[in-house]
Scaffold this active site. Structure first.
Site, mmCIF file in Angstrom:
data_model
loop_
_atom_site.group_PDB
_atom_site.id
_atom_site.type_symbol
_atom_site.label_atom_id
_atom_site.label_comp_id
_atom_site.label_asym_id
_atom_site.label_seq_id
_atom_site.Cartn_x
_atom_site.Cartn_y
_atom_site.Cartn_z
ATOM 1 N N TYR A 26 -34.386 8.111 11.249
ATOM 2 C CA TYR A 26 -34.964 8.471 9.954
ATOM 3 C C TYR A 26 -36.467 8.175 9.958
ATOM 4 O O TYR A 26 -37.030 7.805 10.979
ATOM 5 C CB TYR A 26 -34.191 7.783 8.832
ATOM 6 C CG TYR A 26 -32.747 8.245 8.817
ATOM 7 C CD1 TYR A 26 -32.410 9.524 8.358
ATOM 8 C CD2 TYR A 26 -31.731 7.456 9.331
ATOM 9 C CE1 TYR A 26 -31.095 9.979 8.394
ATOM 10 C CE2 TYR A 26 -30.411 7.909 9.366
ATOM 11 C CZ TYR A 26 -30.111 9.172 8.902
ATOM 12 O OH TYR A 26 -28.802 9.630 8.955
ATOM 13 N N ARG B 108 -16.681 0.755 10.214
ATOM 14 C CA ARG B 108 -15.527 1.517 9.756
ATOM 15 C C ARG B 108 -14.296 0.691 9.419
ATOM 16 O O ARG B 108 -13.526 1.084 8.548
ATOM 17 C CB ARG B 108 -15.212 2.622 10.759
ATOM 18 C CG ARG B 108 -16.304 3.693 10.765
ATOM 19 C CD ARG B 108 -15.930 4.911 11.547
ATOM 20 N NE ARG B 108 -16.943 5.949 11.373
ATOM 21 C CZ ARG B 108 -16.833 7.179 11.828
ATOM 22 N NH1 ARG B 108 -15.738 7.535 12.494
ATOM 23 N NH2 ARG B 108 -17.780 8.059 11.631
ATOM 24 N N GLN C 79 -29.909 -0.484 0.557
ATOM 25 C CA GLN C 79 -30.742 0.002 1.649
ATOM 26 C C GLN C 79 -31.642 1.142 1.172
ATOM 27 O O GLN C 79 -31.187 2.064 0.479
ATOM 28 C CB GLN C 79 -29.892 0.502 2.810
ATOM 29 C CG GLN C 79 -30.734 0.837 4.046
ATOM 30 C CD GLN C 79 -29.954 1.557 5.121
ATOM 31 O OE1 GLN C 79 -29.554 2.692 4.944
ATOM 32 N NE2 GLN C 79 -29.725 0.893 6.247
ATOM 33 N N ARG D 235 -33.756 -2.926 9.151
ATOM 34 C CA ARG D 235 -32.790 -2.426 10.123
ATOM 35 C C ARG D 235 -33.503 -1.626 11.209
ATOM 36 O O ARG D 235 -34.317 -0.747 10.912
ATOM 37 C CB ARG D 235 -31.735 -1.550 9.454
ATOM 38 C CG ARG D 235 -30.510 -1.321 10.364
ATOM 39 C CD ARG D 235 -29.467 -0.449 9.711
ATOM 40 N NE ARG D 235 -28.143 -0.715 10.264
ATOM 41 C CZ ARG D 235 -27.134 0.133 10.247
ATOM 42 N NH1 ARG D 235 -27.272 1.328 9.714
ATOM 43 N NH2 ARG D 235 -25.960 -0.192 10.759
#
Length: 378
Positions: free
Chosen positions: A187, A329, A108, A234
């Protein structure tokens, strides 16, 4: 070791069927999504990281943690990069280990934009507008006050697009099967999409067509550099993380997907997905492969891994139209998560006594597999 197993529901069983993403044939539809673990000093991936990812190579696809395309793009301490030869060499060790274990891995590319600090990068961050991140930011010296970023010039936007394409080429040079362009979770690229962070009045701000321009140009450039079949994107519609507020998401994201549809990308990856009307609209807009990283309402606060390892959430989002499911997770605590979910075996809990970010092997590469537990009991 004897484990009681639970039957896998028909929709969930679809997770264990093969799929094709871009040029890759996947043995199953379970994706390990990008999760920063802050174990790359000076931005260089380590042999410990190679071990960590190789342990999880049974995932249909691994999307490795965020890597910066430039020095100014760094977010937090010990995040890997993709812009120096030593970083490429480090990633080559990771991809080689994953491939040796039969896996597939995308890297990524993430530019932090305003989510950065001079104590981490040595530079004042850049962003669409001079609007600081609210709250605090993690630095090598603890919690720091986020600096006011420099508004990017048109030349800096174009240079950053060049950084993304160079990082994508470096990812392939490092042996990766492809790259994911990160335009989610607050971001840099996400900052250009949101009215809360983009107050520009030039061709990169204001209207929806202008605010999606940077993302479209960056993805087009990466796809042209390495091939659309090796390029994923994404997004995180509706996610307010890192001070993102979008009052026109229902119009912006379909417009963005319409602009990108002709490229034939490997996939679209939606973070924090749930079966909402917006998700349904995006599924209709996107004719290609859709990876969804679902929210997990069953996850307890004390241990953010549901008892079923995320299987119920995965089934819900597949029923809503996802082709593949990214489960986060549970992959941290279960190197053999695919086998555990396939057989209905119990999952390891997350070791919440240990930090997720930074550190060494403990809480990183020492989670047991079913096979190791059986050997210990033999």
């Amino acid at each position: 070791m004897t484990n009681e197993t639970a039957p896998v529901e028909p929709t969930a069983q679809h997770l264990f069927q093969p799929a094709r993403v871009g040029a890759l044939d996947l043995p199953n539809r379970l994706v390990m999504p990008p999760m920063s673990r802050n174990r790359a000093p000076r931005g260089v991936p380590t042999p410990l990281m190679a071990e960590y990812y190789a342990q999880r190579a049974s995932a249909g696809l691994i999307i490795a943690e965020a890597s910066s395309p430039s020095q100014v793009g760094y977010t937090y301490p010990n995040i890997p990069g993709l812009f120096t030869d030593s970083q490429v060499d480090g990633w080559r060790g990771v991809t080689g280990a994953v491939h040796a274990n039969g896996g597939r891995i995308f890297l990524q590319i993430e530019h932090g934009g305003r989510i950065g600090h001079p104590d981490t990068s040595g530079l004042i961050p850049m962003a669409p507008s001079a609007i600081a991140l609210p709250g605090y930011i993690h630095t090598p010296n603890g919690h720091g006050e986020p600096p006011v970023p420099h508004p990017m010039t048109t030349a800096q936007i174009r240079a950053t697009i060049d950084d993304f394409t160079a990082a994508a080429r470096n990812a392939l040079r490092a042996g990766a099967d492809g790259v994911e362009v990160h335009s989610a979770n607050g971001y840099l690229l996400n900052q250009f999409l949101a009215t809360s962070t983009n107050h520009r009045t030039d061709e990169y701000g204001g209207s929806i067509a202008n605010r999606i321009r940077f993302v479209v140009e960056a993805v087009e450039a990466v796809a042209a550099a390495i091939g659309p079949e090796r390029t994923g994107l994404r997004l995180s519609p509706g996610n307010p993380h890192n001070g993102i507020d979008m009052d026109d998401a229902d119009q912006l994201f379909p417009a963005l997907l319409d602009a990108l549809a002709p490229l034939g990308l490997a996939y679209l990856h939606l973070a924090y997905a749930s079966p909402t009307p917006l998700f349904a609209a995006l599924r209709r807009s996107w004719q290609g492969i859709l990876i969804a990283n679902p929210s997990n309402p069953e996850a307890p606060e004390a241990d953010p891994i549901p008892a079923d390892g995320g299987l119920a959430a995965a089934a819900r989002i597949m029923d809503a139209g996802a082709d593949l499911v990214a489960i986060g997770r549970p992959f941290i605590a279960n190197p053999d998560l695919v086998e555990r979910l396939r057989t209905g075996a119990p999952v390891n809990p997350l070791r919440t006594d240990l930090p997720l970010y930074g550190g060494g092997a403990e809480g990183y590469t020492d989670y047991p597999t079913l096979l190791s537990l059986e050997s210990a009991e033999a």
